[in-house]
Each structure stands twice: as C-alpha cells, then as structure tokens.
Write a protein that holds these residues in place. Structure first.
Motif, mmCIF file in Angstrom:
data_model
loop_
_atom_site.group_PDB
_atom_site.id
_atom_site.type_symbol
_atom_site.label_atom_id
_atom_site.label_comp_id
_atom_site.label_asym_id
_atom_site.label_seq_id
_atom_site.Cartn_x
_atom_site.Cartn_y
_atom_site.Cartn_z
ATOM 1 N N GLN A 24 0.835 -1.213 0.000
ATOM 2 C CA GLN A 24 0.000 0.000 0.000
ATOM 3 C C GLN A 24 0.865 1.256 0.000
ATOM 4 O O GLN A 24 0.584 2.222 -0.716
ATOM 5 N N GLU A 25 1.914 1.247 0.795
ATOM 6 C CA GLU A 25 2.810 2.395 0.860
ATOM 7 C C GLU A 25 3.499 2.627 -0.486
ATOM 8 O O GLU A 25 3.614 3.767 -0.952
ATOM 9 N N GLU A 27 2.333 1.806 -3.415
ATOM 10 C CA GLU A 27 1.333 2.330 -4.347
ATOM 11 C C GLU A 27 1.110 3.828 -4.105
ATOM 12 O O GLU A 27 1.003 4.609 -5.054
ATOM 13 N N HIS A 28 1.068 4.216 -2.840
ATOM 14 C CA HIS A 28 0.914 5.643 -2.505
ATOM 15 C C HIS A 28 2.109 6.451 -3.031
ATOM 16 O O HIS A 28 1.930 7.528 -3.607
ATOM 17 N N ARG A 30 4.095 5.650 -5.524
ATOM 18 C CA ARG A 30 4.027 5.681 -6.994
ATOM 19 C C ARG A 30 3.016 6.721 -7.473
ATOM 20 O O ARG A 30 3.275 7.447 -8.440
ATOM 21 N N ASN A 31 1.870 6.789 -6.806
ATOM 22 C CA ASN A 31 0.861 7.795 -7.167
ATOM 23 C C ASN A 31 1.396 9.211 -6.948
ATOM 24 O O ASN A 31 1.177 10.097 -7.774
ATOM 25 N N SER A 32 2.097 9.409 -5.841
ATOM 26 C CA SER A 32 2.685 10.722 -5.562
ATOM 27 C C SER A 32 3.712 11.089 -6.619
ATOM 28 O O SER A 32 3.766 12.235 -7.076
ATOM 29 N N ARG A 34 3.772 10.015 -9.741
ATOM 30 C CA ARG A 34 3.039 10.337 -10.975
ATOM 31 C C ARG A 34 2.501 11.769 -10.913
ATOM 32 O O ARG A 34 2.589 12.515 -11.885
ATOM 33 N N THR A 35 1.958 12.142 -9.766
ATOM 34 C CA THR A 35 1.416 13.495 -9.599
ATOM 35 C C THR A 35 2.510 14.542 -9.755
ATOM 36 O O THR A 35 2.318 15.560 -10.436
ATOM 37 N N ASN A 37 5.341 14.196 -11.375
ATOM 38 C CA ASN A 37 5.793 14.204 -12.770
ATOM 39 C C ASN A 37 4.813 14.952 -13.665
ATOM 40 O O ASN A 37 5.222 15.631 -14.612
#
Length: 144
Positions: A24-25, A27-28, A30-32, A34-35, A37
C-alpha cells in the motif's frame, strides 16, 4: 522508543501484514511520483507557452483553451503580462520575466521533490523485496 524485531522472528501472518502494508505504501509513493511528474510536465508546458508568448505582438491570433479539449480563436490584448497560477485557485498578474522566474523556481523545487521521492521509492522497493523473500521462505517452511 521503538524496538526493532528481526524479520526472521516474524510469523507468516505478521510478514503477510507487513508485506500488504508495504504494498500500500509503495502504491501511494508511486501515485505521488506520478502526480509530481505531471506537475513537472505542466510547468514545462507553461514555460514553453511563456516563451512563445514573448514572440507575439498585441493583436496576434491565438487559440484560447476553454477546457482541456476545447479551444476557441482569440487575439492577444496584452503581451507584457500574464496570470500565473500560484496554487489552490489563486492567480497573480505578473510580467513575463517575473512569471518565467517563478515557474523556473517552482520547476526546480518540484524536480528536487521528484528526486527525493524516487530515492525513497527505490529504498522502499528493496525493503519490500526483502520482506517478500522472507515471506516466501516462511511459506515454504510451513508447507514442508
């Protein structure tokens, strides 16, 4: 004070919980990433637009974005100043030079955050792999 427990002392269930939390961490993170970038990309596009605006004169014909996919024709009234998005829906009127300086500083700051996050993500991925190996070993031990 936190007490550290060697990973080899954890049970299969504890390792599974740790593995899931780390998943979960990751994934969080990776999302951060992406944001961030996407923010870098937007800032670079803004700088490019400022550069192209500096070559235009008043009355020049341009396409004005109404949404991300809808543009209408328009003409430039003022080529010496722009509105700069400073966050949370606030805009500031600024000269082209000051806007460029702001965007460059912001871009530099966001790129530094991207680097930090990439390093953290790499470390967390290594730790996740270590836990994954330990979990597989525990599963093999319990099935033997």
């Amino acid at each position: 004070m936190e007490r550290q427990i060697p990973i080899s002392e954890l049970t299969k269930d504890q390792l599974q919980i740790l593995y899931d939390r780390m998943e979960q961490e990751l994934e969080h993170l990776r999302n951060s990433l992406r944001t961030l970038n996407m923010a870098v990309s937007r800032l670079q596009r803004s700088l490019h637009c400022l550069d192209s605006l500096s070559n235009k004169s008043e009355g020049s014909q341009v396409m004005v974005p109404l949404t991300s996919s809808l543009y209408v024709p328009g003409s430039l009234k003022d080529t010496k100043s722009v509105l700069v998005d400073i966050g949370t829906g606030y805009y500031v009127k600024s000269s082209l030079e000051k806007a460029e300086d702001y965007l460059k500083r912001r871009l530099s700051s966001v790129k530094k955050e991207v680097e930090k996050l990439q390093q953290l993500l790499s470390t967390k991925q290594e730790q996740h792999e270590y836990v994954s190996v330990a979990l597989r070993e525990k599963l093999v031990q319990t099935t033997s």
